[in-house]
Design a protein around this motif. Structure first.
Motif: not given
Ligand SMILES: N[C@@H](CCC(=O)N[C@@H](CS)C(=O)NCC(=O)O)C(=O)O
Length: 218
Positions: A92-101
């Motif tokens: 989930q952390v990776n998901r939102w990092l990628l969503f942001a980027a």
């Protein structure tokens, strides 16, 4: 040996500074003045041939890409709790990092290019309109996600929050968060943390005042 962070005021380097400050890690800040073109000097291009900041140097490791750097730091100081241990929670952390980027930052980057960075002849006003719409659409997805949440992933702060809050501050500078009260409140909460870096507006103001003093203005 102290880590070195190549950075400049209001840029994506804020994400890395924020992470280092939250971790309480000592580092040597090295300012690369983008306005003076210092990122195009041969000595900097040896460190990052792309001529971009942030860059983190930790011993033999030279790392570019703000999201890769914050993940590296969170892994290196795992005991400080900026990444969850569980595979699902980490996903989930990776998901939102990628969503942001990708979903949020890319339209903002297009807006910056077509309003300020490209030459007048290169700028396409139509792409600013498209990118603004794309940002708002994705921001509204995040707005719903943030209802009843303190942090973007799970119940604890993580590096995804630093990357997300900085990206939202950027969207806020472009006046694209007006319909997103949850996101505005989340961003304010994040920047109220004791080790948060300056907001983008403050960082720009510091540069402007430095330029005024250099010119001898009041
Ligand atoms: N994807 C990279 C983007 C890095 C980037 O574009 N940095 C900008 C400042 S925010 C830069 O150094 N621009 C200088 C240039 O492109 O000449 C990251 O997240 O680190």
């Amino acid at each position: 040996m102290q880590m070195k962070l190549y950075e400049f005021g209001p840029t994506r380097s804020i994400r890395v500074r924020w992470t280092l400050q939250e971790l309480g890690v000592d580092f040597e800040p090295i300012r690369v003045n983008l306005l003076a073109g210092e990122n195009r000097r041969p000595e900097f291009l040896k460190i990052n041939p792309a001529g971009k900041i942030p860059v983190l140097v930790d011993g033999d490791l030279v790392l570019t890409e703000s999201v890769a750097i914050v993940l590296y730091l969170a892994e290196k100081y795992f005991h400080k709790g900026l990444l969850p241990a569980g595979v699902n929670e980490r996903a989930q952390v990776n998901r939102w990092l990628l969503f942001a980027a990708t979903e949020l930052e890319q339209p903002l980057w297009r807006i910056s290019r077509h309003t300020a960075l490209y030459t007048e002849e290169q700028r396409l006003p139509g792409d600013v309109t498209l990118a603004s719409g794309e940002f708002k659409e994705m921001a509204s997805v995040l707005e719903k996600h943030m209802q009843g949440r303190q942090f973007v992933a799970g119940d604890n702060v993580s590096v995804a929050d630093f990357v997300m809050a900085y990206t939202l501050d950027w969207g806020n500078e472009d006046k694209l968060l007006n319909g997103c009260p949850q996101l505005l409140a989340y961003m304010e909460r994040m920047y109220a943390r004791p080790h948060a870096p300056p907001r983008i507006a403050e960082a720009f103001a510091a540069i402007a005042s430095e330029q005024n003093s250099a010119r001898g203005d009041a």
